[in-house]
Design a protein around this motif. Structure first.
Motif, PDB file in Angstrom:
ATOM      1  N   ALA A 248       3.249  -7.636 -24.527  1.00  0.00           N
ATOM      2  CA  ALA A 248       2.221  -6.728 -24.020  1.00  0.00           C
ATOM      3  C   ALA A 248       2.259  -6.788 -22.500  1.00  0.00           C
ATOM      4  N   LEU A 249       2.106  -5.636 -21.870  1.00  0.00           N
ATOM      5  CA  LEU A 249       2.060  -5.559 -20.409  1.00  0.00           C
ATOM      6  C   LEU A 249       1.114  -4.424 -20.055  1.00  0.00           C
ATOM      7  N   GLU A 250      -0.135  -4.785 -19.773  1.00  0.00           N
ATOM      8  CA  GLU A 250      -1.203  -3.813 -19.569  1.00  0.00           C
ATOM      9  C   GLU A 250      -1.590  -3.738 -18.093  1.00  0.00           C
ATOM     10  N   PHE A 251      -1.771  -2.511 -17.614  1.00  0.00           N
ATOM     11  CA  PHE A 251      -2.124  -2.239 -16.222  1.00  0.00           C
ATOM     12  C   PHE A 251      -3.578  -1.777 -16.164  1.00  0.00           C
ATOM     13  N   ILE A 252      -4.335  -2.248 -15.188  1.00  0.00           N
ATOM     14  CA  ILE A 252      -5.723  -1.825 -14.976  1.00  0.00           C
ATOM     15  C   ILE A 252      -5.920  -1.586 -13.489  1.00  0.00           C
ATOM     16  N   GLY A 272      -7.546  -5.185  -6.345  1.00  0.00           N
ATOM     17  CA  GLY A 272      -6.986  -3.842  -6.173  1.00  0.00           C
ATOM     18  C   GLY A 272      -6.336  -3.324  -7.434  1.00  0.00           C
ATOM     19  N   ALA A 273      -5.889  -4.214  -8.316  1.00  0.00           N
ATOM     20  CA  ALA A 273      -5.319  -3.861  -9.617  1.00  0.00           C
ATOM     21  C   ALA A 273      -5.038  -5.160 -10.357  1.00  0.00           C
ATOM     22  N   MET A 274      -4.807  -5.035 -11.654  1.00  0.00           N
ATOM     23  CA  MET A 274      -4.575  -6.215 -12.471  1.00  0.00           C
ATOM     24  C   MET A 274      -3.543  -5.915 -13.552  1.00  0.00           C
ATOM     25  N   LEU A 275      -2.744  -6.908 -13.897  1.00  0.00           N
ATOM     26  CA  LEU A 275      -1.844  -6.840 -15.040  1.00  0.00           C
ATOM     27  C   LEU A 275      -2.251  -7.900 -16.059  1.00  0.00           C
ATOM     28  N   MET A 276      -2.322  -7.503 -17.333  1.00  0.00           N
ATOM     29  CA  MET A 276      -2.464  -8.438 -18.439  1.00  0.00           C
ATOM     30  C   MET A 276      -1.100  -8.520 -19.118  1.00  0.00           C
ATOM     31  N   ILE A 277      -0.574  -9.725 -19.244  1.00  0.00           N
ATOM     32  CA  ILE A 277       0.786  -9.907 -19.757  1.00  0.00           C
ATOM     33  C   ILE A 277       0.750 -10.914 -20.902  1.00  0.00           C
ATOM     34  N   GLU A 278       1.420 -10.590 -22.004  1.00  0.00           N
ATOM     35  CA  GLU A 278       1.561 -11.549 -23.088  1.00  0.00           C
ATOM     36  C   GLU A 278       3.038 -11.747 -23.410  1.00  0.00           C
ATOM     37  N   VAL A 279       3.394 -12.997 -23.646  1.00  0.00           N
ATOM     38  CA  VAL A 279       4.757 -13.371 -24.013  1.00  0.00           C
ATOM     39  C   VAL A 279       4.670 -14.122 -25.335  1.00  0.00           C
ATOM     40  N   ASP A 280       5.494 -13.729 -26.311  1.00  0.00           N
ATOM     41  CA  ASP A 280       5.471 -14.432 -27.592  1.00  0.00           C
ATOM     42  C   ASP A 280       6.849 -14.985 -27.927  1.00  0.00           C
ATOM     43  N   GLY A 369      -3.423   1.016 -19.043  1.00  0.00           N
ATOM     44  CA  GLY A 369      -2.569   1.338 -20.174  1.00  0.00           C
ATOM     45  C   GLY A 369      -1.371   0.443 -20.325  1.00  0.00           C
ATOM     46  N   HIS A 370      -0.450   0.916 -21.154  1.00  0.00           N
ATOM     47  CA  HIS A 370       0.690   0.124 -21.606  1.00  0.00           C
ATOM     48  C   HIS A 370       1.832   0.279 -20.605  1.00  0.00           C
ATOM     49  N   ALA A 371       1.699  -0.434 -19.501  1.00  0.00           N
ATOM     50  CA  ALA A 371       2.582  -0.216 -18.356  1.00  0.00           C
ATOM     51  C   ALA A 371       4.030  -0.556 -18.653  1.00  0.00           C
ATOM     52  N   GLY A 372       4.264  -1.481 -19.585  1.00  0.00           N
ATOM     53  CA  GLY A 372       5.634  -1.860 -19.897  1.00  0.00           C
ATOM     54  C   GLY A 372       6.459  -0.729 -20.468  1.00  0.00           C
ATOM     55  N   ASN A 373       5.792   0.284 -21.024  1.00  0.00           N
ATOM     56  CA  ASN A 373       6.467   1.494 -21.503  1.00  0.00           C
ATOM     57  C   ASN A 373       6.350   2.645 -20.503  1.00  0.00           C
ATOM     58  N   GLY A 374       5.712   2.411 -19.352  1.00  0.00           N
ATOM     59  CA  GLY A 374       5.426   3.510 -18.441  1.00  0.00           C
ATOM     60  C   GLY A 374       4.340   4.426 -18.963  1.00  0.00           C
ATOM     61  N   ASN A 375       3.564   3.940 -19.942  1.00  0.00           N
ATOM     62  CA  ASN A 375       2.531   4.731 -20.628  1.00  0.00           C
ATOM     63  C   ASN A 375       1.162   4.446 -19.990  1.00  0.00           C
ATOM     64  N   LEU A 376       0.671   5.398 -19.206  1.00  0.00           N
ATOM     65  CA  LEU A 376      -0.584   5.214 -18.478  1.00  0.00           C
ATOM     66  C   LEU A 376      -1.680   6.066 -19.113  1.00  0.00           C
ATOM     67  N   HIS A 377      -2.801   5.430 -19.439  1.00  0.00           N
ATOM     68  CA  HIS A 377      -3.975   6.157 -19.924  1.00  0.00           C
ATOM     69  C   HIS A 377      -4.788   6.580 -18.701  1.00  0.00           C
ATOM     70  N   VAL A 378      -4.728   7.866 -18.413  1.00  0.00           N
ATOM     71  CA  VAL A 378      -5.421   8.427 -17.253  1.00  0.00           C
ATOM     72  C   VAL A 378      -6.722   9.042 -17.750  1.00  0.00           C
ATOM     73  N   ASN A 379      -7.837   8.435 -17.394  1.00  0.00           N
ATOM     74  CA  ASN A 379      -9.156   8.843 -17.891  1.00  0.00           C
ATOM     75  C   ASN A 379      -9.936   9.553 -16.799  1.00  0.00           C
ATOM     76  N   LEU A 380     -10.144  10.850 -16.962  1.00  0.00           N
ATOM     77  CA  LEU A 380     -10.953  11.626 -16.034  1.00  0.00           C
ATOM     78  C   LEU A 380     -12.396  11.567 -16.520  1.00  0.00           C
ATOM     79  N   LEU A 381     -13.326  11.233 -15.620  1.00  0.00           N
ATOM     80  CA  LEU A 381     -14.713  10.987 -16.007  1.00  0.00           C
ATOM     81  C   LEU A 381     -15.674  11.972 -15.324  1.00  0.00           C
ATOM     82  N   PRO A 382     -15.664  13.244 -15.735  1.00  0.00           N
ATOM     83  CA  PRO A 382     -16.597  14.212 -15.136  1.00  0.00           C
ATOM     84  C   PRO A 382     -18.034  13.945 -15.586  1.00  0.00           C
TER      85      PRO A 382
END
Length: 455
Positions: A248-252, A272-280, A369-382
């Protein structure tokens, strides 16, 4: 217009009490997690493959739409019955038919919950890798329909890589099998991968043969904070460029961290930003794997790097990620949640581009989001009508940015209704024409989930 009387009689003969025409029940199946809704004419609850075949034949005869549905966790409107018709809820086809660790496979019906399957596999020492955020309550059929994946995709792949075969019913009402019970196979076209991600527009899945993976016995969780989002995005590229693949490699981003801090308290770091990383892996190999990933995580802009040693510490490190969803709900009930993907090496450009779009359109955007895949969850909050209007303009610019970065519109949420207008931006006309031809071959009368996916 209401269903023809002959069709209602045929459905009653097939489903008996498992057919509902009651308005209250139709309303309950008129929407999904996208907040879009449209009232179906009927809801059926099949329990057998034969019932699904009969249903599709009956509806085809009267040109009535058929919309497959899992548990409604989809965020793109993929299960909303925009043209009325019959919603097919697979919640009662929920049997785990066979667990076969010797051959590393499980055979399940589409209504089995992802979380229930994982619990059944745990004593056998196996798991099915796809793990969307909604895994405790989303169905395997829904996971397959949208190719829904989750954090573990970075190492173990999506449903397409973890499904051996399917049983399904085409739009003609004819049942068929695709795929194999073996891990290798080269016999004709790969219809299994074609059906996965097709959002119920080609066929209704009634059974799935899933590829199982041995569960690693060791896991380490790391949390790295950075000066800014650009530094964190560059760290992602470094981590994915070295030999050890995290599970897992999560970007916030900074906005998400601030919201999570306000909601979750001091357990959530301000950065300024954070990564959550899991290694199994196996315990004897974990120290060297953690060191390799830590080495890649270090670099320009790193502020802190923490490694959990106990389950309690792991839970504490994940607190920021878990606080995100409730924090966003307090700001905007009209959240627009996109799941764009770019090549990992271009993630820094995407992250910087999203920051610029937020400033240009004056819209609050939270990215994780799932940064290890280049998959970013972009949440617009109107938060009001004016911001909603600006958010939709921003959305078009976001998709344009993603395509320019050689990316794609969706990593795991699918297209449904929400992203359907943008398909010509992502795919050339000749590709869309081939997709329409495939749709016509499976569903010649266009009754399966009309109005979705293809523009």
């Amino acid at each position: 217009m209401p269903l023809p009387t002959p069709l209602i009689e045929a459905l009653r003969a097939t489903f008996g009490a498992d057919l509902s025409l009651a308005e209250a029940e139709r309303v309950a199946y008129s929407y999904d997690n996208s907040r879009l809704h449209a009232l179906p004419d009927a809801v059926v609850f099949p329990t057998t493959h034969a019932q699904v075949e009969a249903l599709v034949r009956q509806c085809r005869e009267h040109r009535v739409p058929v919309i497959a549905r899992g548990r409604g966790t989809n965020t793109t409107g993929a299960t909303v019955p925009v043209d009325g018709g019959v919603v097919v809820s697979f919640e009662r086809m929920n049997r785990i038919i066979r667990l076969d660790p010797d051959n590393r496979l499980a055979i399940v019906e589409p209504g089995v919950l992802n979380g229930d399957l994982q619990q059944a596999l745990k004593p056998l020492g196996f798991f099915w890798p796809p793990d969307p955020t909604s895994s405790p309550w989303c169905s395997i059929g829904g996971n397959l329909a949208c190719n829904s994946a989750g954090p573990r995709t970075v190492k173990y792949g999506s449903p397409r890589e973890n499904t051996l075969g399917l049983r399904a019913v085409a739009g003609t009402g004819e049942g068929f099998r695709a795929g194999t019970y073996t891990s290798k196979g080269s016999t004709g076209y790969d219809l299994t991968r074609l059906l996965i991600g097709s959002e119920g527009t080609l066929a209704l899945i009634t059974e799935a043969t899933l590829k199982l993976t041995p569960k690693p016995t060791g896991l380490r969780t790391l949390r790295a904070t950075y000066r800014d989002v650009s530094a964190a995005a560059h760290a992602v590229a470094r981590i994915m460029a070295q030999p050890v693949t995290p599970c897992a490699l999560e970007f916030i981003d900074d906005v998400a961290l601030r919201l999570a801090h306000e909601h979750g308290g001091d357990s959530v770091p301000m950065a300024g930003a954070m990564l959550m990383i899991e290694v199994d892996g196996e315990p004897e190999t974990l120290p060297s794997a953690v060191e390799a990933v830590s080495r890649a995580a270090r670099g320009e802009g790193l502020e802190s790097l923490d490694i959990a040693q106990t389950a309690e510490e792991t839970q504490a490190l994940w607190s920021a990620r878990k606080a995100l969803s409730p924090a966003q709900r307090t700001i905007s009930p009209n959240k627009i949640n996109e799941d764009v993907v770019v090549p990992v090496s271009r993630l820094p450009e995407l992250v910087d581009g999203v920051k610029q779009l937020a400033a240009r359109h004056n819209v609050l955007i939270v990215s994780f989001g799932h940064a290890g895949n280049g998959n970013l969850h972009v949440n617009l909050l109107p938060r009001d009508d004016a911001e909603r209007e600006r958010a939709h303009a921003c959305l078009a610019d976001l998709f344009d940015l993603v395509i320019r970065l050689d990316g794609t519109l969706s990593g795991e949420h699918g297209i449904g209704l929400a992203k359907r207008p943008f398909m010509p931006l992502a795919l050339q006309a000749s590709t869309l024409d081939l997709m329409r031809a495939v749709k016509s071959a499976f569903d010649p009368d266009g009754i399966l989930n009309p109005g979705k996916l293809l523009p």
